[in-house]
Design a protein around this motif. Structure first.
Motif, short mmCIF file in Angstrom:
data_model
loop_
_atom_site.label_atom_id
_atom_site.label_comp_id
_atom_site.label_asym_id
_atom_site.label_seq_id
_atom_site.Cartn_x
_atom_site.Cartn_y
_atom_site.Cartn_z
N THR A 289 32.46 65.20 89.99
CA THR A 289 32.57 64.09 90.94
C THR A 289 32.75 62.80 90.15
OG1 THR A 289 30.15 63.90 90.96
CG2 THR A 289 31.17 65.06 92.80
N LEU A 290 33.37 61.81 90.83
CA LEU A 290 33.51 60.47 90.28
C LEU A 290 33.04 59.54 91.39
CD1 LEU A 290 34.63 59.03 87.73
CD2 LEU A 290 36.78 58.77 88.95
N PHE A 291 31.95 58.85 91.17
CA PHE A 291 31.29 58.08 92.25
C PHE A 291 30.95 58.99 93.43
CE2 PHE A 291 34.05 54.22 90.90
CZ PHE A 291 33.34 54.14 89.72
N GLY A 292 30.57 60.20 93.12
CA GLY A 292 30.12 61.12 94.16
C GLY A 292 31.23 61.79 94.94
N GLU A 293 32.48 61.54 94.57
CA GLU A 293 33.59 62.16 95.28
C GLU A 293 34.29 63.16 94.38
OE1 GLU A 293 34.41 58.15 97.91
OE2 GLU A 293 35.91 58.86 96.50
N GLY A 294 34.57 64.31 94.93
CA GLY A 294 35.23 65.36 94.16
C GLY A 294 34.57 66.68 94.47
N ALA A 295 34.59 67.59 93.49
CA ALA A 295 33.91 68.87 93.71
C ALA A 295 32.48 68.74 93.19
CB ALA A 295 34.65 69.98 93.00
N TYR A 296 31.62 69.60 93.68
CA TYR A 296 30.20 69.46 93.32
C TYR A 296 29.77 70.56 92.36
CZ TYR A 296 31.13 67.01 97.62
OH TYR A 296 31.70 66.21 98.58
N PHE A 297 30.71 70.95 91.49
CA PHE A 297 30.52 72.09 90.61
C PHE A 297 30.03 71.67 89.23
CE2 PHE A 297 32.40 75.53 87.88
CZ PHE A 297 31.79 76.62 88.49
N ALA A 298 30.34 70.44 88.87
CA ALA A 298 30.02 69.96 87.52
C ALA A 298 29.54 68.51 87.63
CB ALA A 298 31.26 70.07 86.64
N PRO A 299 28.90 67.99 86.57
CA PRO A 299 28.20 66.71 86.71
C PRO A 299 29.07 65.51 87.11
CG PRO A 299 27.54 67.84 84.71
CD PRO A 299 28.67 68.61 85.27
N GLU A 300 28.40 64.52 87.64
CA GLU A 300 29.00 63.23 87.98
C GLU A 300 29.47 62.53 86.71
OE1 GLU A 300 29.54 61.23 90.70
OE2 GLU A 300 29.94 59.47 89.46
N LEU A 301 30.69 61.97 86.74
CA LEU A 301 31.18 61.33 85.53
C LEU A 301 31.38 59.81 85.68
CD1 LEU A 301 33.68 63.98 84.13
CD2 LEU A 301 31.28 63.62 83.59
N GLY A 302 31.10 59.29 86.87
CA GLY A 302 31.24 57.84 87.07
C GLY A 302 30.30 57.08 86.14
N ASN A 303 29.17 57.68 85.83
CA ASN A 303 28.20 57.00 84.96
C ASN A 303 27.99 57.76 83.66
OD1 ASN A 303 26.82 59.21 85.90
ND2 ASN A 303 24.86 58.13 86.15
N VAL A 304 28.94 58.62 83.29
CA VAL A 304 28.72 59.42 82.08
C VAL A 304 28.65 58.52 80.85
CG1 VAL A 304 31.14 59.91 81.60
CG2 VAL A 304 29.38 61.53 80.89
N TYR A 305 29.35 57.39 80.90
CA TYR A 305 29.29 56.47 79.77
C TYR A 305 27.86 55.98 79.57
CZ TYR A 305 30.05 52.44 76.79
OH TYR A 305 29.98 51.54 75.76
N GLN A 306 27.25 55.62 80.67
CA GLN A 306 25.85 55.17 80.60
C GLN A 306 24.94 56.29 80.10
OE1 GLN A 306 24.25 54.35 84.43
NE2 GLN A 306 22.25 53.74 83.64
N ARG A 307 25.22 57.51 80.57
CA ARG A 307 24.33 58.63 80.26
C ARG A 307 24.43 59.06 78.80
NH1 ARG A 307 25.53 61.58 84.64
NH2 ARG A 307 27.10 62.95 83.74
N ARG A 308 25.64 58.96 78.22
CA ARG A 308 25.86 59.55 76.91
C ARG A 308 26.13 58.55 75.79
NH1 ARG A 308 23.44 64.17 77.86
NH2 ARG A 308 24.51 65.48 79.37
N SER A 309 26.30 57.26 76.09
CA SER A 309 26.75 56.35 75.03
C SER A 309 25.61 55.70 74.26
CB SER A 309 27.61 55.24 75.62
OG SER A 309 26.78 54.38 76.39
N MET A 310 24.44 55.59 74.85
CA MET A 310 23.35 54.79 74.30
C MET A 310 23.85 53.36 74.04
SD MET A 310 21.33 57.48 73.70
CE MET A 310 21.60 59.23 73.58
N GLY A 311 24.81 52.93 74.84
CA GLY A 311 25.32 51.56 74.70
C GLY A 311 26.25 51.38 73.52
N ASN A 312 26.70 52.47 72.92
CA ASN A 312 27.52 52.36 71.71
C ASN A 312 28.85 53.10 71.93
OD1 ASN A 312 28.71 52.91 69.23
ND2 ASN A 312 26.75 52.85 68.17
N ASP A 313 29.95 52.33 71.86
CA ASP A 313 31.27 52.91 72.12
C ASP A 313 31.61 54.04 71.13
OD1 ASP A 313 31.52 51.14 74.12
OD2 ASP A 313 33.45 50.33 73.45
N GLU A 314 31.34 53.77 69.87
CA GLU A 314 31.66 54.77 68.84
C GLU A 314 30.94 56.08 69.14
OE1 GLU A 314 33.71 54.22 66.08
OE2 GLU A 314 34.23 52.48 67.32
#
Lengths: 85, 190, 148, 462
Positions: C66-91
């Motif tokens: 899903t992206l912002f909760g829209e899409g299929a519900y089979f795999a995680p939401e990616l609208g906030n994946v940057y927040q979830r996985r970046s620790m605030g660091n682009d690299e």
């Protein structure tokens, strides 16, 4: 009871008077509960007058007059309750 | 002429309009309840917001709509007595009275927007603008209906049956009724 | 009673009512469009983001995620994946993202599998840029927590 | 059958049902992939199977709507179809385009399909429900224009009934809003905003007009109630559908970028959206209880009533369940959405298409009084199997959704379970859903079988 021009005019004056009253109430220093109660009372009276006289539902089948009155009552009570709580 | 027997119960206007009026009141009821719930959840925001409104204009609008409703009720009375020309005349006077509302509302919107308030400012303004504008559109719609009724009455369209006049008038009274709740709710109770 | 329920009145209500609400909806759409520049993160919409969006679409990512909760519900939401996985660091985010994409599919028996899309380095960076841009859109504080 | 050309509906209905079977097969595949993650991987990954499942649904419903229009517009207009030949040509074009698209989905990776069909020139692919290649979308527009021309000319030549006008308005709206599928800006928030102009204004707007018109047509036929009465109801119901549904679009604007005021507008108006569905249920039962004749096609009546009830439950009640913004904040994009989607589509649109098929097919096959009693019994069995199975699918998904919200959404960051961990925890409900799905499939096969059941022709007691 047939509707007459005089009856209409009387209702109109009553509505005007109630409107001015409710506007006046707002400028008095009343407690919130009392203000809400009084103002909503004028609203209820006004709408019942509109329903009975202007809309001519006084002589309509009970169902429709009742529905309109219940709706108005519901709105006024719901608003009143949520405002005071 | 309307041949209703004295004492017999009858519903003025078309049944369809009454179903519609109930539907409309349901929508407005929902809006009003949302307003009062939000108000009790955001007491300060609503008090500040209400202080920027113009109660006098609200009052003028109430009086103009009530009076307009009165004139339209008179027009129905004339129609039921078979005086269609007079009936049409009073409808026009009713429309003219309601135009006071339109002008005042317009001025009020102008002055609020000039101060930078709009639909997005906060919940209070969202609800204030949406509810009043939604009602404003109902007034415009009601006026369109009344114009149609007045024109048809002038052409003698209601000689055998005045249901059409009653239907238009009933809708107009509903618009009035809604404002009667709206005015104290938004302008008076602080 | 029912005989005074006329069809023409019912029709007028339908026509009048729908016109009324279409106009109202158009008005609200106009107002929303006025508000969007402050909300939709368009200042960060670079060429790379645009290309990332195209890659997102052409690989049908929404078919599982899903992206912002829209899409299929089979795999995680990616609208906030940057927040979830970046620790605030682009690299860190890009590194993580590339490693993840290249490790697919995991082939763990019985587990949900993500296909290998064979994207090159530049494409993976564009896709990561798109996800970072999406994370910057004002979604009224949705999702409720970082898990999406 | 009053007019020879009504039989143009026949291929549309048959093809629709074939695609319906395909849809359910792929539904079973993805349902199983929910619990056996590597099932058919990498041959048919989830995203491909899911796309096939949803696109087949949309396409077969469109075939159903077109068939319904070809059947009922001439009968209402009291004239032959403008061009039977055009109806047949468009059928083959649409069927070929649809089949090729599905083959494309399954034969090559999606990115390759995008490449072959020139998605780069006008990118419209890869957005939910609108995954078909741009060229297929153009094909749909061409078919829709030809179809609307054919139906429109038929209507103009003949009697203009309310049912025809409403159906035509719905179909025009369907074509019009589909045009927004060609608008795909780089700006994700705007893309999503106008994407809903297709999806929401279809299913909660103009499709309801189509549904109302078909339901009204069948009710006139099976109950014999005066057309005037039914047409008035139809107008009031669709008026309410549009009044609530248009601003109700706002319930999709909560979390995709638009301003916060949509929380209020979307919540209020979509909370009222069950009203037209409720009216439709009251209407259907009212008409059947006021019926002037016992129509021998009892199966069609059952579908019509079932459609009204299930549409109210699925679209109305299950929609209301999670439409208020404070609730939707937690439920958005969970299995609760999936639960609602399944029952709403089945109740409102699958069942209305089956209703018209159930009414019209026997007539087109030379059985004006409906199928034989034996065939109808089988058909009614299929009704109950599919409907009850769908109720269970919905209940299991709702249960899964509630647990998902509870584990993944409600706790604070750090305490909430991750998406995948949550999925593991609710696997039991996915298994139960899959079992219900199998029963649904059995129901569907029973329905198909009912077409082949012979038996004694039904006599009408005049």
């Amino acid at each position: 009871m047939q509707l007459t021009s005089r009856k209409l005019t009387g209702t109109w004056l009553l509505l005007i008077a109630l409107t001015l009253t409710s506007a006046g109430l707002g400028s008095l220093e009343l407690s919130e509960e009392l203000l809400v109660f009084l103002v909503l009372l004028t609203v209820l009276i006004k709408n019942y007058q509109i329903i009975d006289v202007f809309m001519e539902l006084k002589n309509a089948p009970l169902l429709w007059r009742g529905l309109m009155q219940c709706f108005t009552l519901f709105i006024v009570v719901a608003v009143g309750v949520t405002l005071i709580i | 002429m309307n041949k209703s027997v004295v004492g017999q119960k009858r519903l003025p206007g078309d049944l369809a309009i009454w179903i519609f009026i109930l539907a409309e009141l349901t929508v407005f009821a929902a809006l009003f309840i949302v307003f009062s719930v939000s108000k009790s959840l955001n007491v300060e925001m609503f008090a500040e917001g209400q202080a920027t409104l113009h109660p006098l204009m609200g009052l003028i609008n109430t009086l103009s709509l009530i009076t307009s409703s009165f004139f339209v009720a008179k027009s129905v009375l004339f129609a039921s007595q078979g005086q269609l020309a007079k009936s049409a005349q009073w409808v026009w006077i009713g429309i003219a009275t309601a135009s006071i509302y339109i002008v005042t509302k317009f001025i009020e919107y102008q002055s609020l927007m000039a101060l930078g308030y709009n639909l997005r400012t906060n919940i209070f303004y969202t609800l204030y603008f949406f509810i009043t504008f939604f009602h404003f559109m109902h007034v415009l719609m009601g006026i369109v209906i009344l114009i149609v009724v007045a024109n048809k009455a002038r052409k003698g369209g209601y000689e055998s049956d005045i249901t059409g006049v009653e239907t238009g008038a009933s809708y107009w009274h509903m618009v009035d009724m809604v404002w009667v709740v709206l005015f104290p709710l938004i302008y008076v109770i602080k | 009673m029912a005989e005074r329920f006329t069809k023409s009145m019912a029709r007028n209500i339908y026509l009048g009512g729908s016109t009324f609400f279409i106009l109202l909806f158009l008005g609200l759409t106009f107002d929303t469009m006025q508000a969007m520049p402050e909300r939709d993160n368009r200042e960060n919409l670079t060429e790379s983001v645009a290309n990332g969006k195209l890659l997102w679409e052409e690989n049908n990512c929404l078919g599982c995620h899903t992206l912002f909760g829209e899409g299929a519900y089979f795999a995680p939401e990616l609208g906030n994946v940057y927040q979830r996985r970046s620790m605030g660091n682009d690299e860190a985010f890009i590194g993580y993202f590339k490693a993840w994409m290249n490790a697919m599919p995991t082939n763990v028996p019985g587990r949900r599998q993500m296909p290998q899309f064979n994207l090159n380095d530049q494409e993976l960076e564009d896709l990561a840029a798109f996800l970072k841009y999406a994370n910057g859109i004002n979604t009224n504080d949705w999702p409720p927590n970082v898990e999406g | 059958m009053k007019f020879q050309s009504q039989s143009a509906a026949m291929p549309y209905f048959i093809f629709a049902l074939a695609l319906f079977v395909g849809q359910i097969v792929f539904g079973l595949i993805i349902g199983l992939q929910y619990v056996v993650g590597d099932f058919l991987f990498p041959e048919i990954p989830f995203n491909v199977a899911r796309m096939v499942h949803t696109n087949l649904l949309i396409v077969w419903l469109l075939f159903g709507f077109m068939g319904a229009a070809y059947y009922l517009v001439p009968e209402e207009a009291e004239t032959e179809l403008y061009s039977t030949k055009l109806a047949w040509v468009l059928f083959w074009v649409f069927a070929a385009a649809g089949t090729l698209t599905i083959i494309g989905y399954l034969a090559v990776p999606y990115a390759t399909l995008a490449d072959i069909t020139g998605n780069g020139l006008l990118p419209t692919m890869g957005r939910e429900f609108l995954e078909m290649p741009t060229i297929t979308k153009v094909g749909i527009v061409v078919v829709a224009l030809g179809f609307l021309f054919n139906i429109g000319m038929t209507m103009l030549r003949g009697r203009k009934t309310v049912i025809n006008i409403v159906l035509m308005t719905g179909l025009l709206g369907l074509a019009l809003f589909f045009l927004f599928s060609f608008y795909n800006p780089h700006n994700l928030a705007l893309d999503k905003f106008f994407w809903w102009w297709v999806v929401h204004l279809w299913v909660e707007g103009v499709w309801e007009l189509i549904m109302g018109a078909i339901l009204a047509f069948v009710l006139i036929k099976v109950t014999g109630v005066d057309r005037e009465v039914i047409e008035k109801w139809l107008y009031i119901i669709i008026a309410m559908a549009l009044i609530t549904g248009i601003i109700g679009t706002g319930h999709h604007f909560f979390w995709i970028g638009p301003p916060e005021y949509w929380h209020y507008l979307g919540s209020i108006f979509s909370a009222l959206e069950p009203i037209p569905f409720f009216m439709m249920t009251v209407f259907a039962f009212n008409m059947v209880s006021r019926r002037r004749r016992e129509h021998p096609n009892r199966a069609a009546t059952l579908w019509a009533l079932g459609c009204a009830v299930m549409a109210f439950l699925g679209a109305g009640v299950w929609g209301f369940l999670h439409t208020l913004a404070p609730v939707n904040y937690y439920t958005h994009g969970t299995q609760i959405t999936a639960a609602h989607g399944h029952m709403a589509f089945y109740g409102a649109y699958v069942m209305i298409v089956i209703t018209i098929i159930s009414y019209a097919m026997p007539i087109m096959r030379g059985r004006p009084n409906g199928n034989s009693r034996q065939a109808q019994t089988v058909e009614m069995w299929s009704f109950w199997l599919m409907t009850i199975a769908m109720v269970f699918i919905t209940l299991f998904l709702t249960a899964a959704g509630i647990l998902q919200v509870w584990m993944q959404r409600v706790p604070e960051s750090g305490q909430a379970l991750s998406f995948m961990a949550t999925q593991d925890n609710i696997a039991l409900f996915y298994w139960l859903r899959e079992i219900s799905g199998v029963i649904f499939f059995i129901g569907l096969l029973t329905y198909i079988a009912s077409f082949f059941v012979k038996g004694d022709a039904v006599e009408v007691a005049e």
